[in-house]
Design an enzyme around this catalytic site. Structure first.
Site, PDB file in Angstrom:
ATOM      1  N   TYR A 173       0.840  -1.193   0.000  1.00  0.00           N
ATOM      2  CA  TYR A 173       0.000   0.000   0.000  1.00  0.00           C
ATOM      3  C   TYR A 173       0.884   1.255   0.000  1.00  0.00           C
ATOM      4  O   TYR A 173       2.100   1.168  -0.102  1.00  0.00           O
ATOM      5  CB  TYR A 173      -0.962  -0.037   1.176  1.00  0.00           C
ATOM      6  CG  TYR A 173      -1.998  -1.142   1.061  1.00  0.00           C
ATOM      7  CD1 TYR A 173      -2.759  -1.295  -0.098  1.00  0.00           C
ATOM      8  CD2 TYR A 173      -2.206  -2.056   2.098  1.00  0.00           C
ATOM      9  CE1 TYR A 173      -3.704  -2.311  -0.215  1.00  0.00           C
ATOM     10  CE2 TYR A 173      -3.147  -3.077   1.983  1.00  0.00           C
ATOM     11  CZ  TYR A 173      -3.884  -3.200   0.828  1.00  0.00           C
ATOM     12  OH  TYR A 173      -4.812  -4.208   0.717  1.00  0.00           O
ATOM     13  N   GLN A 424     -16.678 -37.074   2.709  1.00  0.00           N
ATOM     14  CA  GLN A 424     -15.669 -36.760   1.692  1.00  0.00           C
ATOM     15  C   GLN A 424     -14.468 -36.032   2.271  1.00  0.00           C
ATOM     16  O   GLN A 424     -13.363 -36.115   1.734  1.00  0.00           O
ATOM     17  CB  GLN A 424     -16.291 -35.896   0.594  1.00  0.00           C
ATOM     18  CG  GLN A 424     -17.264 -36.613  -0.315  1.00  0.00           C
ATOM     19  CD  GLN A 424     -17.705 -35.697  -1.443  1.00  0.00           C
ATOM     20  OE1 GLN A 424     -16.897 -35.184  -2.204  1.00  0.00           O
ATOM     21  NE2 GLN A 424     -19.006 -35.480  -1.534  1.00  0.00           N
TER      22      GLN A 424
END
Length: 644
Positions: A173, A424
Site C-alpha cells: 500500500y 468426503q
C-alpha cells in the site's frame, strides 16, 4: 498446558490489555452505510470476539483520503464517519474489549471507480494483474496533503472513542510504495535515497503523533519482506532500518507481516504455508526492538503455538484473525482449558478471503462457523417442542446439524455407514496441507457428542433400523458418490476417491481425467511421488473451481510437477494400456497404464428414496441435496439445525 503468558496482561503505549490476543485488521466487507448507517453489522462482528475474551480488535483498512476510498471498506476521511466508529467502539467496550482502526491509503493497489478519479501513487507504475491500472504520480504538495489526512483521520478515531490507531505501512500500500525502490522513482524529497523513501511514512507517524498526543497508542503494520516479483523489493534488513525511523517518530507497537498484491497469498497464508510461518520474522524485529511491543500473526492456529512464540520471546502479542473466524470462542476455550474443543482454521480461504472476489458472497464468513460475519442474524433458541431426530451421515453437514439440534434440546441420533467421521472430507484430507480438515471433523464429532448426540458408526441406514428408532424427523446428509463417466473401458481406470483414500498406483506415468479441485489434489499427491503427469480437462481451463486467492499457487504447482495440461480435451476410451483423447474432433491414443477419474461427484439419491419410503417427514442437506463446497454443506446444516 496452562497458557499463562497468552493469558497474561500486556501493554501497548498507555493502553493496557487483559491478555496477549489481538483480532487483527482483515477486510470484512461489512461496511455499508447506505444499508446499515449505524454500522451495526460490523459492530456486532467485532463485539462477538471481544465478548469471548479477545483483548484488542482492529478494524480493517480504513481510507484516510478520498483517493483511497474503496467499495466495502470503511472510511475516516470526513467527520461524517465518526458516529459509525463511535457505535463500533461502544459495542466493543460494552463487550469488554478494546478497539482500534487501521489507517490506510491503497495507492496504486486500488481501482479508480471507487472514488471517480485516477488512482495515485509515488510513481506512475502499475500494479500486477490484480489491478492493472496505471496510477498518476502524486505531486509533492499532494504528498503533504495525504500526510495531513492520516493525522486528521487519527483524530477522528480518537474522538469516536477508539483506543488506538494502526498505520498500514505494509502489503504494497501507499507507505510501502514510497519505501520500495521498485515502486518509487521520485526525484523530490520523497524519492531516491533510503532516507528519502522512508520520509513519507515517518512524516505520517509524526503528523499523527502531533495531533493525537503522546499518550494515544499508535501501532504500525510493516513488511518484513515484500515478496514481490520485481527486483528492488524490501528485504528484512532494510525493513528493520525503516522500522527504527518509524519507532523514533512515535510508533508504540510493530505489527509484522509480509507480501503485496504481487504475491497475495502470503498476506493471508493458506493451508500450504507452515504454521508459525511469520514468527521468525517477528523474532528478528524483537531482537532489535526489545522495548517495543511486537505483534505477530500467521497461522498461529492453536493455543500451544501462541504460547510457544510468546514464551520464546518471538513477539509480545499474537494476531488471531482467521483463527477467531473459525472459532470466535477461541480465547474463552483457552481460559476454560478446553483446547480440544477449538475448531481450527484450516487455511482454505473460502469464507475469509474469497468474499472479496465473489460478488455473490455477502461479506466475510468462515467455512466452519457460519455465524462469522452474520452475528446480527444468528439466533440459537431452545426448541419449543423437543423432538427425536435421525441424521443419516456423519460428514460436515450431518455433524453440524446434529450438534445444533442437540444444543437446542432435541434428541439426535446419527447413522454413519463408514467406520469414521467426515464423509468426503476424510478423503480430501489426504491431499498435502489439508490434514487439519479431518482434525476438525473429529472436533465437530466431539462437540456433537458433548451436546448429547448419539453417533453410531458402521451403521447403514435401513428401513428396519429407521422404523426401530421411530424418529419424528429424518435429515438426509448422506453426501455424494464419485462420478464415473460412461466411457468405454472405464473399468480399467482408478477412482480418485479411492486413491485419496490410500489406494496406490505403481505406474510412473498417470493421466488424470478432470482438472478441477479433486484433479488438482491428485496432481499434488502423485506429483510428490515423482510421477509423470498429464491432466485432461474438457473445459478451456483447469482449476476453475479453485478459490481466486489460491490460483497463483495452483499455477505454480502445475509448473512444479511439470504437468502436461490438455484443455478443451475429452477422454473417449480407455484400455488396459492406453487412453484415447479427443480435441477439436481429432482423436489421439496415448500409451498409458494408469488413468484416474477425478470427474466430480453425484448426490447419493438412493438414501432419499429410502427415507421417502418410510413416510416420516424429512429434509435433505449438503451434497445429498446438491454437490458443492464444504462451506455450503456446513451452512445448510447450521441453518436447518437452528430453524427446525
Amino acid at each position: 498446558m496452562s497458557y499463562e503468558l497468552l493469558k497474561s496482561p500486556g501493554q501497548i503505549g498507555t493502553m493496557k490489555l487483559k491478555n496477549r490476543t489481538v483480532f487483527p485488521a482483515m477486510g470484512a466487507g461489512l461496511w455499508d452505510l447506505e444499508k446499515d448507517p449505524d454500522c451495526n453489522r460490523l459492530a456486532a462482528y467485532h463485539a462477538r470476539r471481544a465478548k469471548a475474551g479477545c483483548a484488542l480488535n482492529l478494524i480493517e483498512i480504513t481510507a484516510v483520503h478520498l483517493t483511497s476510498r474503496s467499495s466495502g471498506d470503511p472510511s475516516l476521511y470526513s467527520d461524517e464517519f465518526i458516529p459509525a466508529f463511535k457505535k463500533m467502539a461502544d459495542a466493543v467496550h460494552q463487550a469488554g474489549g478494546k478497539l482500534g482502526v487501521q489507517l490506510w491509503h491503497g495507492g496504486r493497489q486500488l481501482f479508480h471507480r471507487d472514488f471517480d478519479g485516477q488512482i495515485v501513487a509515488p510513481s506512475p507504475i502499475g500494479c500486477s494483474e490484480v489491478v492493472g491500472e496505471k496510477p498518476r504520480a502524486l505531486t509533492t504538495a499532494e504528498c503533504y496533503e495525504i500526510i495531513e489526512a492520516y493525522g486528521d483521520a487519527a483524530v477522528r478515531a480518537k474522538e469516536a472513542g477508539l483506543d488506538c490507531v494502526e498505520i498500514h505501512g505494509a502489503h504494497g500500500y501507499l507507505i510501502d510504495q514510497f519505501l520500495n525502490e521498485y515502486t518509487n522513482k521520485r526525484t523530490d524529497e520523497f524519492g531516491g535515497s533510503f532516507e528519502n523513501r522512508c520520509r513519507f511514512g515517518v512524516l505520517v507517524v509524526e503528523n499523527i503523533r502531533s495531533k493525537v498526543g503522546a499518550d494515544y497508542p499508535v501501532l504500525m503494520r510493516v513488511n518484513a519482506y515484500e515478496r514481490c516479483l520485481e527486483p528492488g523489493g524490501i528485504e528484512i534488513e532494510e525493513a528493520i532500518e525503516a522500522a527504527k525511523k518509524f519507532v523514533d517518530a512515535g510508533i508504540d507497537c510493530l505489527d509484522i507481516s509480509q507480501g503485496s498484491y504481487d504475491i497475495e497469498d502470503i498476506q493471508v497464508p493458506p493451508y500450504y504455508y507452515p504454521v508459525k510461518y511469520n514468527a521468525e520474522n517477528a523474532a528478528q524485529f524483537k531482537k532489535v526492538f526489545p522495548e517495543v511491543p511486537v505483534l505477530c500473526a500467521g497461522r498461529l492456529i492453536t493455543p500451544e503455538l501462541c504460547e510457544e512464540v510468546l514464551q520464546d520471546g518471538m513477539c509480545d502479542f499474537v494476531g488471531l484473525g482467521r483463527v477467531q473466524l473459525a472459532d470466535p470462542d477461541f480465547v474463552t476455550k483457552v481460559y476454560e482449558n478446553r483446547p480440544d474443543e477449538i475448531i481450527k482454521c484450516i487455511g482454505c480461504e473460502q469464507g475469509c478471503v474469497e468474499h472479496i472476489f465473489d460478488p455473490d458472497m455477502d461479506g466475510i464468513t468462515c467455512v466452519f462457523h457460519p455465524e462469522s460475519g452474520h452475528e446480527l442474524n444468528y439466533q440459537m433458541e431452545p426448541a419449543r417442542e423437543k423432538k427425536k431426530f435421525l441424521v443419516i451421515g456423519a460428514g460436515p453437514a450431518g455433524l453440524e446439524v446434529s450438534r445444533t439440534l442437540a444444543q437446542r434440546g432435541h434428541q439426535v441420533t446419527v447413522f454413519e455407514k463408514a467406520p469414521r467421521f467426515g464423509g468426503q472430507i476424510g478423503i480430501a484430507a489426504a491431499a498435502p496441507g489439508k490434514e487439519l480438515m479431518l482434525d476438525n471433523m473429529y472436533t465437530m464429532a466431539h462437540l456433537a457428542a458433548k451436546a448429547g448426540v448419539e453417533i453410531r458408526l458402521n451403521t447403514e441406514a435401513t428401513k428396519e433400523r429407521i422404523e426401530a428408532l421411530a424418529p419424528d424427523h429424518i435429515i438426509d446428509a448422506a453426501g455424494a458418490h464419485s462420478l464415473i463417466p460412461p466411457i468405454p473401458g472405464a473399468e480399467y481406470a482408478y477412482d480418485a476417491w479411492n486413491v485419496l483414500a490410500g489406494q496406490g498406483i505403481k505406474e510412473d506415468f498417470v493421466v488424470i481425467i478432470g482438472g478441477g479441485l479433486v484433479g488438482i489434489e491428485m496432481m499434488e499427491i502423485l506429483g510428490e511421488q515423482g510421477k509423470k503427469l498429464m491432466v485432461v480437462e474438457m473445459m478451456d481451463a483447469v482449476a476453475r473451481d479453485v478459490a481466486a486467492y489460491l490460483a497463483q499457487h495452483t499455477r505454480w504447482q502445475f509448473d512444479k510437477y511439470h504437468v502436461d495440461v490438455r484443455t478443451n480435451t475429452k477422454c473417449v476410451a480407455i484400455t488396459e494400456d492406453s487412453v484415447t483423447l479427443e480435441q477439436d474432433g481429432i482423436q489421439n491414443t496415448i500409451a498409458c497404464k494408469a488413468v484416474v477419474f477425478a470427474t466430480g461427484s453425484r448426490s447419493n439419491s438412493d438414501v432419499e428414496e429410502l427415507v421417502k419410503s418410510t413416510g416420516i417427514p424429512y429434509s435433505v442437506i449438503g451434497d445429498a441435496k446438491r454437490t458443492g463446497k464444504l462451506m455450503s454443506a456446513i451452512a445448510q446444516g447450521n441453518e436447518l439445525g437452528r430453524t427446525l
